[in-house]
Design a protein around this motif. Structure first.
Motif, PDB file in Angstrom:
ATOM      1  N   PRO A  38       0.831  -1.197   0.000  1.00 32.94           N
ATOM      2  CA  PRO A  38       0.000   0.000   0.000  1.00 32.94           C
ATOM      3  C   PRO A  38       0.867   1.248   0.000  1.00 32.94           C
ATOM      4  CG  PRO A  38      -0.777  -1.585   1.628  1.00 32.94           C
ATOM      5  CD  PRO A  38       0.535  -2.090   1.119  1.00 32.94           C
ATOM      6  N   THR A 201      -7.076  -2.122  -0.347  1.00 35.27           N
ATOM      7  CA  THR A 201      -6.238  -1.641   0.753  1.00 35.27           C
ATOM      8  C   THR A 201      -5.117  -2.637   1.016  1.00 35.27           C
ATOM      9  OG1 THR A 201      -7.794  -2.582   2.393  1.00 35.27           O
ATOM     10  CG2 THR A 201      -8.119  -0.268   1.762  1.00 35.27           C
ATOM     11  N   ARG A 204      -4.379  -5.158  -1.931  1.00 33.06           N
ATOM     12  CA  ARG A 204      -4.661  -4.483  -3.195  1.00 33.06           C
ATOM     13  C   ARG A 204      -4.377  -5.385  -4.391  1.00 33.06           C
ATOM     14  NH1 ARG A 204      -6.669  -1.948  -7.310  1.00 33.06           N
ATOM     15  NH2 ARG A 204      -6.139   0.239  -7.666  1.00 33.06           N
ATOM     16  N   ALA A 218     -14.612  -0.988   6.962  1.00 30.09           N
ATOM     17  CA  ALA A 218     -13.182  -1.249   6.781  1.00 30.09           C
ATOM     18  C   ALA A 218     -12.551  -1.932   7.978  1.00 30.09           C
ATOM     19  CB  ALA A 218     -12.451   0.061   6.490  1.00 30.09           C
ATOM     20  N   THR A 223      -8.043   1.301   5.878  1.00 22.15           N
ATOM     21  CA  THR A 223      -8.393   2.288   4.856  1.00 22.15           C
ATOM     22  C   THR A 223      -7.163   2.838   4.148  1.00 22.15           C
ATOM     23  OG1 THR A 223      -8.442   4.017   6.564  1.00 22.15           O
ATOM     24  CG2 THR A 223     -10.543   2.973   5.979  1.00 22.15           C
ATOM     25  N   ALA A 224      -6.092   2.061   4.103  1.00 22.82           N
ATOM     26  CA  ALA A 224      -4.885   2.475   3.384  1.00 22.82           C
ATOM     27  C   ALA A 224      -5.062   2.150   1.901  1.00 22.82           C
ATOM     28  CB  ALA A 224      -3.656   1.784   3.955  1.00 22.82           C
ATOM     29  N   PHE A 225      -5.955   2.870   1.242  1.00 27.86           N
ATOM     30  CA  PHE A 225      -6.227   2.643  -0.177  1.00 27.86           C
ATOM     31  C   PHE A 225      -4.948   2.882  -0.970  1.00 27.86           C
ATOM     32  CE2 PHE A 225     -10.383   3.418   1.623  1.00 27.86           C
ATOM     33  CZ  PHE A 225     -11.178   2.485   0.967  1.00 27.86           C
ATOM     34  N   LYS A 254     -12.601   7.899   3.622  1.00 27.73           N
ATOM     35  CA  LYS A 254     -11.164   7.689   3.472  1.00 27.73           C
ATOM     36  C   LYS A 254     -10.743   7.375   2.034  1.00 27.73           C
ATOM     37  CE  LYS A 254      -9.860   8.109   7.813  1.00 27.73           C
ATOM     38  NZ  LYS A 254      -8.903   9.162   8.243  1.00 27.73           N
TER      39      LYS A 254
END
Length: 321
Positions: A38, A201, A204, A218, A223-225, A254
């Motif tokens: 991420p 996230t 990914r 989430a 929420t680390a898109f 987010k």
């Protein structure tokens, strides 16, 4: 998600998962490429070039694909555009329509099965998408209901996507030459919404161009898109008794990419997805136009999203697309 699972139990289980972190299994990349770490800043431009989505409705075929990922049985139901007259129920093993179609991976909720969502998914297929829906080994109806296994499901979806896309080059397969591997989305409801968020996230999958999250949160996947911009459509009932509306809204807030949230003031945890009615028509029409825009690159479809979303005063629409 079954109502046998109370909101407190669900939140507790997913919160525990968030504290202990995702399992190594959930973090594996299954696309045949190195895992994607991420990034703190997502890239700005969606990858699908401008084009036109088919405007005619297709007949719909349905078939089963038996998959297994390291001992995890993953039967997949495929709905796809088929030859014949549009309308009516999907036809078992019907011949595929001519053309190359985007792929949408759909993840069911806890205690659910892909067939529970047949009305919605058939409409997506009739609009020109191949929809692939795995039944997860622990969270599908008939499984042990282990909600923590949701954290392994993003890897299941990535694996299933690889196998589905391989059909495009498989001699003798009915979908040979019919799948567009460069136009792929993920979607899911409830626990499947958690799974879908995870695919953008911690787990990914860079093949994904867009996401649709129904009644998701989430918790557990974060929420680390990351990665290339992938527009997101969130759909959530404001009276959701299982996944609080505020939790879905917090995840939506987010998202760093083009995004929109369809909110149903009288909506619960998702019964509107299972039975035909005015609410399902708004949800299905809005999501179809979103997928036409994000996967076919159709600018006219983008212009219709907000119109469908606000039809009949059934929903409100936060539009940042």
């Amino acid at each position: 998600m079954s109502r046998r699972v109370t909101p407190a139990l669900l939140a507790s289980a997913l919160l525990t998962a968030g504290l202990v972190g995702c399992s190594a299994d959930a973090r594996k990349a299954e696309s045949g490429q190195a895992p994607v770490a991420p990034s703190s800043v997502a890239s700005a431009t969606p990858r699908v070039p401008a084009g036109s989505a088919p405007q005619r409705a297709f007949a719909v075929g349905v078939r089963q694909l038996k998959l297994n990922r390291d001992g995890r049985a993953l039967p997949v139901t495929l709905w796809y555009p088929a030859t014949g007259d549009a309308g009516g129920a999907a036809k078992r093993s019907a011949a595929a329509a001519e053309g190359r179609f985007p792929v949408v991976m759909f993840s069911h909720g806890l205690g659910g099965r892909p067939d529970d969502y047949a009305t919605l998914l058939t409409r997506w297929a009739a609009a020109g998408f191949v929809v692939a829906a795995p039944a997860f080994p622990h969270t599908a109806r008939g499984g042990d209901g282990n909600v923590l296994d949701v954290l392994n499901q993003p890897a299941d979806v990535s694996y299933a996507l690889t196998q589905v896309l391989a059909l495009d080059g498989t001699a003798g397969d009915p979908l040979r030459g019919r799948l567009d591997a460069d136009r792929v989305a993920a979607a899911g409801h409830s626990a499947g919404g958690v799974t879908t968020i995870g695919l953008f996230t911690a787990s990914r999958d860079e093949r994904l161009d867009a996401g649709v999250v129904f009644a998701g949160t989430a918790l557990g996947v974060g929420t680390a898109f990351a990665g290339a911009a992938a527009p997101q459509l969130f759909v959530h009932g404001e009276l959701d008794e299982v996944v609080d509306y505020a939790a879905g809204r917090a995840a939506y807030d987010k998202v760093p990419w083009p995004k929109a949230m369809l909110s149903l003031p009288k909506g619960d945890h998702g019964r509107a997805l299972l039975n035909d009615g005015a609410a399902l028509r708004v949800v299905s029409d809005t999501s179809v136009e979103f997928l036409r825009w994000t996967l076919y690159g159709d600018p006219a479809a983008k212009g219709r999203i907000s119109t469908d979303a606000t039809r009949g005063d059934i929903a409100t629409f936060d539009d940042h697309l």
